[in-house]
Design an enzyme around this catalytic site. Structure first.
Site, mmCIF file in Angstrom:
data_model
loop_
_atom_site.group_PDB
_atom_site.id
_atom_site.type_symbol
_atom_site.label_atom_id
_atom_site.label_comp_id
_atom_site.label_asym_id
_atom_site.label_seq_id
_atom_site.Cartn_x
_atom_site.Cartn_y
_atom_site.Cartn_z
ATOM 1 N N GLY A 1 0.585 -1.167 0.278
ATOM 2 C CA GLY A 1 -0.290 -0.468 0.183
ATOM 3 C C GLY A 1 1.192 1.525 -0.284
ATOM 4 N N HIS A 2 1.580 1.265 -0.628
ATOM 5 C CA HIS A 2 3.009 1.857 -0.910
ATOM 6 C C HIS A 2 2.542 3.208 -0.907
ATOM 7 C CE1 HIS A 2 4.181 0.791 -4.969
ATOM 8 N NE2 HIS A 2 5.120 1.764 -5.051
ATOM 9 N N SER B 1 -7.673 0.361 13.125
ATOM 10 C CA SER B 1 -8.068 1.720 12.426
ATOM 11 C C SER B 1 -8.708 1.971 14.328
ATOM 12 C CB SER B 1 -9.055 1.870 11.687
ATOM 13 O OG SER B 1 -9.884 2.547 12.029
ATOM 14 N N SER B 2 -8.865 3.059 14.805
ATOM 15 C CA SER B 2 -9.666 3.221 15.830
ATOM 16 C C SER B 2 -11.215 2.682 15.840
ATOM 17 C CB SER B 2 -9.772 4.345 15.973
ATOM 18 O OG SER B 2 -10.427 5.412 14.867
ATOM 19 N N CYS B 3 -11.900 2.737 14.382
ATOM 20 C CA CYS B 3 -13.426 2.324 14.559
ATOM 21 C C CYS B 3 -13.184 0.553 14.142
ATOM 22 C CB CYS B 3 -13.454 2.261 13.051
ATOM 23 S SG CYS B 3 -13.191 1.661 12.030
ATOM 24 N N TYR C 1 -15.692 -2.677 7.601
ATOM 25 C CA TYR C 1 -14.588 -2.246 7.693
ATOM 26 C C TYR C 1 -14.322 -2.677 8.917
ATOM 27 C CZ TYR C 1 -10.277 0.807 7.330
ATOM 28 O OH TYR C 1 -9.107 1.234 7.578
ATOM 29 N N LYS D 1 -10.929 -5.162 10.128
ATOM 30 C CA LYS D 1 -9.942 -5.113 10.826
ATOM 31 C C LYS D 1 -9.620 -5.775 11.424
ATOM 32 C CE LYS D 1 -7.773 -2.102 7.917
ATOM 33 N NZ LYS D 1 -6.139 -2.257 7.475
ATOM 34 N N PRO E 1 -3.953 3.130 14.377
ATOM 35 C CA PRO E 1 -4.097 4.497 14.808
ATOM 36 C C PRO E 1 -5.511 4.694 14.486
ATOM 37 C CG PRO E 1 -3.068 3.303 12.156
ATOM 38 C CD PRO E 1 -4.084 2.266 12.943
ATOM 39 N N THR E 2 -5.057 6.240 15.004
ATOM 40 C CA THR E 2 -6.458 7.268 15.171
ATOM 41 C C THR E 2 -6.807 7.876 13.754
ATOM 42 O OG1 THR E 2 -7.953 8.591 16.393
ATOM 43 C CG2 THR E 2 -5.717 9.701 15.686
ATOM 44 N N ASN E 3 -8.015 8.814 13.392
ATOM 45 C CA ASN E 3 -8.490 9.697 12.147
ATOM 46 C C ASN E 3 -6.779 10.090 12.064
ATOM 47 O OD1 ASN E 3 -10.359 8.805 13.189
ATOM 48 N ND2 ASN E 3 -11.715 10.183 11.788
ATOM 49 N N HIS F 1 -11.849 11.419 3.782
ATOM 50 C CA HIS F 1 -12.883 11.436 5.075
ATOM 51 C C HIS F 1 -13.027 13.399 5.675
ATOM 52 C CE1 HIS F 1 -10.341 7.534 5.237
ATOM 53 N NE2 HIS F 1 -11.129 7.326 6.325
ATOM 54 N N ASP G 1 -23.897 11.241 11.493
ATOM 55 C CA ASP G 1 -23.015 11.759 11.568
ATOM 56 C C ASP G 1 -21.692 11.012 12.610
ATOM 57 O OD1 ASP G 1 -23.317 13.909 13.176
ATOM 58 O OD2 ASP G 1 -24.556 13.909 14.950
#
Ligand code: GFB
Length: 316
Positions: free
Chosen positions: A17-18, A114-116, A143, A147, A170-172, A186, A276
């Site tokens: 994914g570079h 991901s934080s989600c 998603y 993950k 990671p966060t956003n 995003h 939201d």
């Protein structure tokens, strides 16, 4: 079981994914810090959804270290509209990479989550222990499930086969190379673009999705890259570890800050018909901080740099 050794600068590191936001920053960081054998493959050269092709690539190249920064990603709308693609493509990409890394004796693998992955109503700031303790946010459940599966697969390889497959959450993220397409991006790049276009066209207002009350934590992607290098060099546990800056802002505050950076003096028009999403997503970064890593780029500086990068793109 393979012996676990610290990652060194002369090892071959394949960054999957570079060309993406995270992957490109990780390559910049590694090469900038003297890693001379970073391996990259474009999507045309290697389709990560193709199991046989990924296995062939690993058989030929045998990367010593792998960073899984490849994923199908998008903002709240894209996640909500295309759950099938977010689930299937991400499962295929990560399964192929993680399984091939095991089969071809990769010494260390870093999987980016991901934080989600955390429950919609997780305690704030969100500790790593909140994983799988409650229901997920529906807009990005597909998603998040992919993950979570990737995390569990890495942990299973660690437990069953003693592999040093680690997991960073990671966060956003935001920064140069981000996606500025208004349907799939995003919030941060979307608002930078919308506010810039409102300013240049002389519009009096900018549309902001949702109520403006959700809170998000934004980390510049160069900080994420530095954290990834730090974890490659210093972290050898399959336990997940959060990567964030430890501060969040409301979407309204973010929009106002972007208006100041861009120099737009009009008003914000909130569109409550748009989702939201999660009310708040602030990571507890005590674990990473205790290991000695800290971010360097404030939101203000990051916004200024990202806006400058956006304005400098040839298409502009
Ligand atoms: O960044 P974002 O799309 O994703 O949206 P999430 C964050 C918040 O910003 C939501 C609002 O409350 C949006 O309604 N927002 C306001 C906007 N204006 C806009 C706009 O013009 N565009 C966008 N996109 N949002 C994502 C997940 O969730 O977070 C992914 O869907 C991933 O799976 C990513 O995990 C990190 O933060 O809600």
């Amino acid at each position: 079981m393979l012996p676990s050794r610290p990652v060194t600068k002369n090892q071959t590191i394949y960054v999957a994914g570079h060309r993406g936001l995270a992957g490109s920053a990780i390559v910049r960081e590694l090469e900038g810090q003297g890693y001379t054998r970073v391996i990259k493959r474009t999507r045309a050269e290697l389709d990560l959804r193709d199991r046989a092709a990924v296995q062939r690539f690993f058989g030929e190249v045998k990367p010593e270290v792998v960073v899984v920064a490849a994923a199908k990603v998008g903002g709240i709308q894209a996640n909500n509209d295309f759950p099938v693609e977010f689930l299937l493509e991400n499962l295929a990409i990560q399964n192929n990479l993680i399984e091939s890394a095991y089969e071809h004796d990769t010494a260390k693998l870093l999987f980016l989550g991901s934080s989600c992955i955390y429950p919609k109503f997780a305690p704030q700031p969100i500790p790593e222990s909140a994983l799988l303790t409650g229901v997920l946010e529906p807009t990005n459940e597909a998603y998040a499930l992919a993950k979570i599966t990737g995390i569990r697969l890495c942990q299973a390889y660690a437990r069953e086969y003693g592999r040093n497959f680690i997991n960073a959450m990671p966060t956003n993220l935001y920064g140069p190379g981000d996606n500025f397409d208004l349907n799939s991006s995003h919030v941060l790049p979307a608002l930078l673009r919308k506010v810039h276009e409102a300013k240049t066209s002389g519009a009096s207002e900018v549309g902001v999705w949702g109520t403006g009350t959700p809170r998000r934590e934004f980390l510049h992607v160069d900080d994420l890259a530095s954290a990834c290098r730090f974890l490659l060099e210093n972290y050898d546990s399959p336990e997940i570890i959060n990567v964030g800056c430890g501060e969040d802002v409301s979407i309204r505050e973010l929009a106002e800050q972007i208006c100041t950076v861009v120099g737009f003096k009009g008003r914000l028009a909130f569109d409550a018909t748009k989702p939201d999403g999660t009310p708040r997503k602030l990571l507890d970064v005590a674990k990473l901080n205790a290991l000695g890593w800290r971010p360097r780029i404030s939101l203000q500086e990051g916004l200024e740099k990202t806006y400058a990068w956006y304005c400098a793109q040839p298409a502009r």
